[in-house]
Write a protein that holds these residues in place. Structure first.
Motif, short mmCIF file in Angstrom:
data_model
loop_
_atom_site.label_atom_id
_atom_site.label_comp_id
_atom_site.label_asym_id
_atom_site.label_seq_id
_atom_site.Cartn_x
_atom_site.Cartn_y
_atom_site.Cartn_z
N ASP A 6 0.82 -1.22 0.00
CA ASP A 6 0.00 0.00 0.00
C ASP A 6 0.86 1.27 0.00
OD1 ASP A 6 -2.54 1.15 -0.14
OD2 ASP A 6 -2.64 1.45 2.03
N SER A 8 2.22 4.72 -1.20
CA SER A 8 1.81 5.92 -1.94
C SER A 8 2.86 7.01 -1.72
CB SER A 8 0.44 6.43 -1.47
OG SER A 8 -0.57 5.48 -1.72
N SER A 27 0.14 5.63 -6.07
CA SER A 27 -1.07 5.37 -5.29
C SER A 27 -1.23 3.89 -4.98
CB SER A 27 -2.32 5.85 -6.05
OG SER A 27 -2.26 7.23 -6.32
N ASN A 28 -1.14 3.55 -3.69
CA ASN A 28 -1.53 2.23 -3.19
C ASN A 28 -0.85 1.08 -3.94
OD1 ASN A 28 -4.47 3.99 -3.36
ND2 ASN A 28 -3.66 3.44 -1.36
N ILE A 29 0.48 1.17 -4.04
CA ILE A 29 1.24 0.13 -4.73
C ILE A 29 1.46 -1.05 -3.79
CG2 ILE A 29 3.39 -0.44 -5.92
CD1 ILE A 29 1.72 1.64 -7.39
N GLN A 220 -0.34 4.04 -10.69
CA GLN A 220 -1.10 2.94 -10.12
C GLN A 220 -0.78 1.64 -10.85
OE1 GLN A 220 -5.13 4.59 -10.60
NE2 GLN A 220 -5.23 4.83 -8.38
N CYS A 222 -1.81 -1.50 -12.56
CA CYS A 222 -3.05 -1.94 -13.20
C CYS A 222 -2.99 -3.41 -13.60
CB CYS A 222 -3.36 -1.08 -14.42
SG CYS A 222 -2.14 -1.22 -15.74
#
Length: 258
Positions: A6, A8, A27-29, A220, A222
């Motif tokens: 998580d 960021s 963001s929220n890796i 992000q 994906c």
């Protein structure tokens, strides 16, 4: 070996005299890299690939705010132990060859890296392993071609015995022969029990070397998928973005997936 949970990253900037804005770039890796594995991080320019590498290593600028956690072999990385881990357990293979100290010859650069990791010098052997001859040790960075400089960076990164290599665009600008030398060296490092995060924008060459592909889009993640998913028409890819990029490659007839 490496667990990102998580993560960021935002940057503080002033808007006028007193007002501050925050711009989020990661963001929220959440991502794991196991021993014996190469994970290729693929994304467009500006997606945040290099920023993620710097966040893992604790090299963000003073105006950055990072949240989430990064652990190495079960130990939470923080400002107190990162200096110990960098170079000894985690090594950065940087994107820019300007990281090479212009005042030292290649032999000295490799020697310093080995000494920091407490490893035998073996300068000639380390150069030979990346396809460089013994006499390169006497050259200075300005005397190296681009391919030679990148291989010197590889020799440096591996001289200290680091278990995890973070390779930031290590093949940028290289011809296929030099590119494959670098990628084979990363593969050998993983096969010998190490691990690598391979940052690149060039998907096709890394498919023969990486175990998994992680795709970053606008900060992000994906898609995280095995390399075997990148085949055929991309029918094994769950991410529309990943499938679209795969189908749009020249090898796949520039097909734009809708």
């Amino acid at each position: 070996m490496l667990v990102i949970d998580d993560l960021s990253a935002s940057f503080r900037r002033y808007n006028g005299l007193f007002r501050q804005d925050f711009i989020t770039r990661l963001s929220n890796i959440t991502l794991t890299i196991q021993a014996g594995e190469i994970v290729a991080l693929v994304g467009h320019s500006g997606a945040g690939k290099s920023l993620l590498a710097h966040a893992i290593l604790g090299l963000l600028p003073a105006n950055a705010i990072a949240t989430g956690t990064v652990s190495f072999e079960g130990q939470l990385l923080n400002q107190h132990n990162l200096v110990e881990h960098r170079g000894r357990n985690i090594a950065l293979l940087p994107q820019q060859t300007s990281y090479l100290d212009p005042t030292a010859n290649v032999g000295a650069l490799v020697r310093w890296a080995a000494l920091r990791g407490g490893k035998p010098l073996e300068i000639k052997n380390r150069l030979n392993r990346v396809g460089l001859s013994d006499d390169v040790a006497q050259l200075f960075p300005h005397q190296l071609s681009g391919g030679m400089a990148r291989r010197v960076l590889m020799a440096q990164a591996t001289s200290g015995g680091a278990k995890l290599l973070i390779a930031d665009e290590p093949t940028a600008g290289l011809d296929p022969a030099n590119r494959d030398i670098v990628l084979k060296h990363l593969r050998a490092h993983a096969d010998n029990g190490g691990a690598a995060l391979l940052i690149t924008h060039d998907l096709i060459p890394v498919l023969s070397y990486a175990d998994r592909i992680a795709m970053l889009k606008d900060g992000q993640l994906c898609c995280v998928a095995p390399t075997s998913s990148f085949s055929g028409t991309g029918e094994m890819l769950a991410s529309p973005y990943a499938k679209s990029l795969w189908r749009a490659l020249p090898q796949n007839d520039f097909y734009a997936y809708a």
